[in-house]
Design a protein around this motif. Structure first.
Motif, mmCIF file in Angstrom:
data_model
loop_
_atom_site.group_PDB
_atom_site.id
_atom_site.type_symbol
_atom_site.label_atom_id
_atom_site.label_comp_id
_atom_site.label_asym_id
_atom_site.label_seq_id
_atom_site.Cartn_x
_atom_site.Cartn_y
_atom_site.Cartn_z
ATOM 1 N N THR A 63 27.687 39.629 -47.887
ATOM 2 C CA THR A 63 27.918 39.332 -46.605
ATOM 3 C C THR A 63 29.311 38.624 -46.339
ATOM 4 O OG1 THR A 63 25.640 38.750 -46.208
ATOM 5 C CG2 THR A 63 27.111 37.711 -44.554
ATOM 6 N N VAL A 64 29.902 37.825 -47.274
ATOM 7 C CA VAL A 64 31.166 37.100 -47.043
ATOM 8 C C VAL A 64 32.339 38.133 -47.251
ATOM 9 C CG1 VAL A 64 32.963 35.433 -48.006
ATOM 10 C CG2 VAL A 64 30.436 34.768 -47.575
ATOM 11 N N TYR A 101 32.654 39.881 -43.852
ATOM 12 C CA TYR A 101 33.199 39.105 -42.936
ATOM 13 C C TYR A 101 34.701 38.747 -43.116
ATOM 14 C CZ TYR A 101 28.687 38.122 -40.726
ATOM 15 O OH TYR A 101 27.467 38.223 -39.918
ATOM 16 N N PHE A 154 38.396 33.936 -41.156
ATOM 17 C CA PHE A 154 36.880 33.889 -41.500
ATOM 18 C C PHE A 154 36.423 32.396 -41.999
ATOM 19 C CE2 PHE A 154 33.011 33.910 -44.258
ATOM 20 C CZ PHE A 154 32.169 33.992 -43.408
ATOM 21 N N ILE A 155 37.376 31.881 -42.901
ATOM 22 C CA ILE A 155 37.027 30.513 -43.496
ATOM 23 C C ILE A 155 37.156 29.374 -42.183
ATOM 24 C CG2 ILE A 155 38.248 28.419 -44.660
ATOM 25 C CD1 ILE A 155 39.451 30.497 -46.446
ATOM 26 N N GLY A 194 33.630 30.353 -40.943
ATOM 27 C CA GLY A 194 32.717 30.127 -42.010
ATOM 28 C C GLY A 194 32.378 28.586 -42.124
ATOM 29 N N SER A 195 33.264 27.670 -41.750
ATOM 30 C CA SER A 195 33.365 26.240 -42.003
ATOM 31 C C SER A 195 31.928 25.752 -40.979
ATOM 32 C CB SER A 195 34.490 25.588 -41.629
ATOM 33 O OG SER A 195 35.459 25.992 -42.576
ATOM 34 N N THR A 248 29.085 27.796 -40.144
ATOM 35 C CA THR A 248 27.945 28.547 -40.258
ATOM 36 C C THR A 248 27.477 28.130 -41.498
ATOM 37 O OG1 THR A 248 29.233 30.157 -41.776
ATOM 38 C CG2 THR A 248 29.488 30.566 -39.242
ATOM 39 N N VAL A 279 26.650 29.703 -44.336
ATOM 40 C CA VAL A 279 27.315 30.468 -45.445
ATOM 41 C C VAL A 279 27.889 29.094 -46.299
ATOM 42 C CG1 VAL A 279 28.757 32.120 -46.370
ATOM 43 C CG2 VAL A 279 27.817 32.349 -44.149
ATOM 44 N N TYR A 299 30.301 27.098 -48.547
ATOM 45 C CA TYR A 299 31.779 27.294 -48.672
ATOM 46 C C TYR A 299 32.073 27.668 -49.934
ATOM 47 C CZ TYR A 299 36.523 25.698 -48.090
ATOM 48 O OH TYR A 299 37.858 25.713 -48.087
ATOM 49 N N VAL A 307 32.406 31.316 -50.028
ATOM 50 C CA VAL A 307 33.543 31.802 -49.307
ATOM 51 C C VAL A 307 34.791 31.656 -50.203
ATOM 52 C CG1 VAL A 307 35.135 31.503 -47.333
ATOM 53 C CG2 VAL A 307 32.802 31.221 -47.091
#
Length: 207
Positions: free
Chosen positions: A99-100, A103, A111-112, A115-116, A118, A120, A122, A125
């Motif tokens: 998934t990562v 993205y 995306f980081i 992503g911070s 969400t 997901v 870290y 990531v």
């Protein structure tokens, strides 16, 4: 039953411990590599217990989290395919890795920042960024996956998240802490109910 209220009081008590800052920075560091406990769980009660130092706590959480992420990046770069693939599969993280990567392909290193904010993890990531940098298997500019860019965007994303938490809790202060304590059991049980409903929905409709 005041289960969550007791947990809340315990978190506030721990947040006032003389070694709380060390717990925060240590947890923030290892959470970016392998640890499952989110930074927010320690950061939020510390900001509620001591609003005057909220921004300092956010700064320490950000710096230690990014330092841990650098380790996570190099874990992905050097170790993932050699030693960690089977372990990640056993933990059920292989789907999150995919998934990562999807993205990252779509949004690039930025995306980081997304992503911070969400669910997901870290750590996933960070490891994925290192893995992508080693394999060059994503159709994005190579400079986006260089370590300096990863560090810069990590500071932006993690800092935005932690400083936002600190700002909101600092503005709320003791009044917000009292409100949270008053309704914590309702919030807690609603959260559990929502999680059960989501798991049930996902189990039914994932296929």
């Amino acid at each position: 039953m005041k289960l969550f209220e007791k947990c809340y009081d315990k978190c506030i008590e721990l947040a006032q411990h003389k070694y709380a800052v060390w717990f925060l920075t240590g947890n923030s560091f290892i959470e970016s590599i392998f640890w499952p406990i989110p930074v927010d769980i320690m950061l939020a009660p510390m900001c509620l217990a001591n609003p005057a130092r909220a921004y300092r706590f956010a700064f320490l959480a950000t710096v230690s989290s990014v330092l841990g992420a650098i380790v996570g990046y190099y874990v992905g770069y050097y170790l993932y395919e050699l030693f960690l693939v089977d372990w990640f599969n056993s933990l059920g993280w292989s789907e999150a890795i995919g998934t990562v990567q999807k993205y990252l392909q779509q949004f690039g290193i930025f995306f980081i920042v997304i992503g911070s904010f969400t669910p997901v993890p870290y750590k996933i990531v960070a490891i994925c960024c290192g893995l992508a940098a080693a394999n060059h298997n994503l159709d994005i500019p190579t400079w986006q996956l260089e370590i300096w860019m990863f560090i810069l965007v990590s500071f932006l994303g993690r800092g935005a998240r932690f400083y936002l938490i600190a700002m909101l809790l600092k503005l709320g202060g003791s009044r917000l802490a009292q409100k949270i304590r008053k309704y914590i059991d309702i919030i807690g049980w609603l959260t559990i109910a929502a999680a059960i409903l989501f798991i049930g929905w996902y189990a039914v409709f994932r296929n």
